[in-house]
Motif scaffolding. Structure first.
Motif, mmCIF file in Angstrom:
data_model
loop_
_atom_site.group_PDB
_atom_site.id
_atom_site.type_symbol
_atom_site.label_atom_id
_atom_site.label_comp_id
_atom_site.label_asym_id
_atom_site.label_seq_id
_atom_site.Cartn_x
_atom_site.Cartn_y
_atom_site.Cartn_z
ATOM 1 N N GLY A 29 -1.956 20.834 -11.024
ATOM 2 C CA GLY A 29 -2.290 21.880 -10.075
ATOM 3 C C GLY A 29 -3.047 22.990 -10.783
ATOM 4 O O GLY A 29 -3.505 22.830 -11.909
ATOM 5 N N VAL A 30 -3.181 24.126 -10.123
ATOM 6 C CA VAL A 30 -3.890 25.264 -10.700
ATOM 7 C C VAL A 30 -2.934 26.086 -11.565
ATOM 8 O O VAL A 30 -3.140 26.241 -12.753
ATOM 9 C CB VAL A 30 -4.513 26.145 -9.592
ATOM 10 C CG1 VAL A 30 -5.201 27.362 -10.186
ATOM 11 C CG2 VAL A 30 -5.502 25.326 -8.771
ATOM 12 N N LEU A 31 -1.871 26.611 -10.971
ATOM 13 C CA LEU A 31 -0.878 27.395 -11.716
ATOM 14 C C LEU A 31 0.388 26.583 -11.989
ATOM 15 O O LEU A 31 1.072 26.805 -12.970
ATOM 16 C CB LEU A 31 -0.521 28.664 -10.943
ATOM 17 C CG LEU A 31 -1.680 29.624 -10.691
ATOM 18 C CD1 LEU A 31 -1.228 30.787 -9.810
ATOM 19 C CD2 LEU A 31 -2.244 30.149 -11.993
ATOM 20 N N LEU A 32 0.712 25.677 -11.110
ATOM 21 C CA LEU A 32 1.892 24.828 -11.243
ATOM 22 C C LEU A 32 1.503 23.439 -10.777
ATOM 23 O O LEU A 32 0.730 23.284 -9.828
ATOM 24 C CB LEU A 32 3.031 25.361 -10.367
ATOM 25 C CG LEU A 32 4.336 24.585 -10.377
ATOM 26 C CD1 LEU A 32 5.066 24.817 -11.710
ATOM 27 C CD2 LEU A 32 5.231 25.021 -9.231
ATOM 28 N N ASP A 33 2.020 22.422 -11.421
ATOM 29 C CA ASP A 33 1.729 21.058 -10.992
ATOM 30 C C ASP A 33 2.399 20.770 -9.657
ATOM 31 O O ASP A 33 3.405 21.367 -9.301
ATOM 32 C CB ASP A 33 2.229 20.056 -12.031
ATOM 33 C CG ASP A 33 1.463 20.139 -13.340
ATOM 34 O OD1 ASP A 33 0.332 20.648 -13.333
ATOM 35 O OD2 ASP A 33 1.996 19.692 -14.363
ATOM 36 N N ALA A 44 11.985 15.559 -2.162
ATOM 37 C CA ALA A 44 11.030 16.578 -1.740
ATOM 38 C C ALA A 44 9.775 16.489 -2.598
ATOM 39 O O ALA A 44 9.855 16.286 -3.810
ATOM 40 C CB ALA A 44 11.638 17.976 -1.880
ATOM 41 N N ALA A 45 8.635 16.628 -1.944
ATOM 42 C CA ALA A 45 7.360 16.752 -2.645
ATOM 43 C C ALA A 45 6.982 18.227 -2.588
ATOM 44 O O ALA A 45 7.079 18.864 -1.535
ATOM 45 C CB ALA A 45 6.291 15.899 -1.988
ATOM 46 N N VAL A 46 6.583 18.779 -3.720
ATOM 47 C CA VAL A 46 6.213 20.191 -3.803
ATOM 48 C C VAL A 46 4.718 20.268 -4.081
ATOM 49 O O VAL A 46 4.241 19.765 -5.089
ATOM 50 C CB VAL A 46 7.004 20.914 -4.921
ATOM 51 C CG1 VAL A 46 6.595 22.378 -5.010
ATOM 52 C CG2 VAL A 46 8.508 20.782 -4.678
ATOM 53 N N TYR A 47 3.998 20.871 -3.144
ATOM 54 C CA TYR A 47 2.542 20.985 -3.236
ATOM 55 C C TYR A 47 2.159 22.446 -3.459
ATOM 56 O O TYR A 47 2.588 23.322 -2.711
ATOM 57 C CB TYR A 47 1.873 20.500 -1.952
ATOM 58 C CG TYR A 47 2.179 19.070 -1.600
ATOM 59 C CD1 TYR A 47 1.474 18.024 -2.177
ATOM 60 C CD2 TYR A 47 3.184 18.757 -0.687
ATOM 61 C CE1 TYR A 47 1.750 16.710 -1.854
ATOM 62 C CE2 TYR A 47 3.468 17.442 -0.350
ATOM 63 C CZ TYR A 47 2.743 16.424 -0.932
ATOM 64 O OH TYR A 47 3.020 15.127 -0.609
ATOM 65 N N CYS A 57 1.347 29.775 -3.531
ATOM 66 C CA CYS A 57 2.615 29.539 -2.857
ATOM 67 C C CYS A 57 2.819 28.026 -2.871
ATOM 68 O O CYS A 57 1.939 27.280 -3.303
ATOM 69 C CB CYS A 57 2.628 30.122 -1.444
ATOM 70 S SG CYS A 57 1.473 29.364 -0.310
ATOM 71 N N TYR A 58 3.956 27.583 -2.435
ATOM 72 C CA TYR A 58 4.298 26.172 -2.568
ATOM 73 C C TYR A 58 4.834 25.639 -1.256
ATOM 74 O O TYR A 58 5.688 26.258 -0.623
ATOM 75 C CB TYR A 58 5.310 25.990 -3.703
ATOM 76 C CG TYR A 58 4.763 26.607 -4.952
ATOM 77 C CD1 TYR A 58 3.843 25.928 -5.733
ATOM 78 C CD2 TYR A 58 5.077 27.916 -5.293
ATOM 79 C CE1 TYR A 58 3.275 26.523 -6.843
ATOM 80 C CE2 TYR A 58 4.512 28.519 -6.402
ATOM 81 C CZ TYR A 58 3.616 27.818 -7.165
ATOM 82 O OH TYR A 58 3.036 28.415 -8.251
ATOM 83 N N GLU A 59 4.314 24.506 -0.837
ATOM 84 C CA GLU A 59 4.761 23.865 0.381
ATOM 85 C C GLU A 59 5.651 22.691 -0.007
ATOM 86 O O GLU A 59 5.234 21.799 -0.746
ATOM 87 C CB GLU A 59 3.570 23.375 1.200
ATOM 88 C CG GLU A 59 3.970 22.832 2.544
ATOM 89 C CD GLU A 59 2.787 22.579 3.457
ATOM 90 O OE1 GLU A 59 2.808 21.558 4.157
ATOM 91 O OE2 GLU A 59 1.842 23.404 3.458
ATOM 92 N N ILE A 60 6.869 22.724 0.502
ATOM 93 C CA ILE A 60 7.845 21.680 0.207
ATOM 94 C C ILE A 60 7.941 20.766 1.429
ATOM 95 O O ILE A 60 8.141 21.238 2.545
ATOM 96 C CB ILE A 60 9.232 22.284 -0.076
ATOM 97 C CG1 ILE A 60 9.169 23.232 -1.266
ATOM 98 C CG2 ILE A 60 10.256 21.178 -0.317
ATOM 99 C CD1 ILE A 60 10.426 24.049 -1.460
ATOM 100 N N HIS A 61 7.788 19.476 1.194
ATOM 101 C CA HIS A 61 8.002 18.473 2.237
ATOM 102 C C HIS A 61 9.309 17.763 1.871
ATOM 103 O O HIS A 61 9.358 17.035 0.881
ATOM 104 C CB HIS A 61 6.849 17.483 2.291
ATOM 105 C CG HIS A 61 5.560 18.100 2.711
ATOM 106 N ND1 HIS A 61 4.504 17.360 3.157
ATOM 107 C CD2 HIS A 61 5.151 19.387 2.762
ATOM 108 C CE1 HIS A 61 3.497 18.159 3.465
ATOM 109 N NE2 HIS A 61 3.873 19.396 3.223
#
Length: 105
Positions: A29-33, A44-47, A57-61
């Motif tokens: 990712g940019v700041l966090l993978d 959960a997948a964290v995008y 910010c992070y979107e959790i599925h």
């Protein structure tokens, strides 16, 4: 499937509260993978959602059980990321070649 959007501090708290364990699946990712975790109730997948050069910010599925939808979306995301990375690499190589050609004339 449940979708949650959190800032980085709340993401850390969510991961801790849900006993999240890293599965080894990630995409840079940019700041966090972007990554997948196993929690006490499912997966959960964290995008990462890029906001600006200093924050995301992070979107959790999240889905309970075997989480087939989480993994289906995750593998689609991985495929799209790899395709985009390849396209960017090809564009970069073309730019390098154009620069080298213009420097030689």
């Amino acid at each position: 499937m449940k979708k949650i959007i959190l800032g980085s501090t709340k993401l850390e708290k969510w991961l801790y509260q849900n006993d999240a364990e890293y599965t080894g699946d990630f995409v840079d990712g940019v700041l966090l993978d972007n990554f997948v975790v196993m929690t006490k109730h499912g997966f959960a997948a964290v995008y990462e959602k890029y906001l600006n050069s200093n924050s995301s910010c992070y979107e959790i599925h999240f889905e309970t059980g075997t989480a087939q939808n989480v993994f289906k979306e995750w593998y689609e995301f991985v495929d799209a990321s790899e395709k985009q990375a390849q396209e960017l690499e090809e564009q970069y190589e073309q730019l390098q070649k154009m620069y080298a050609d213009s420097s030689n004339t």
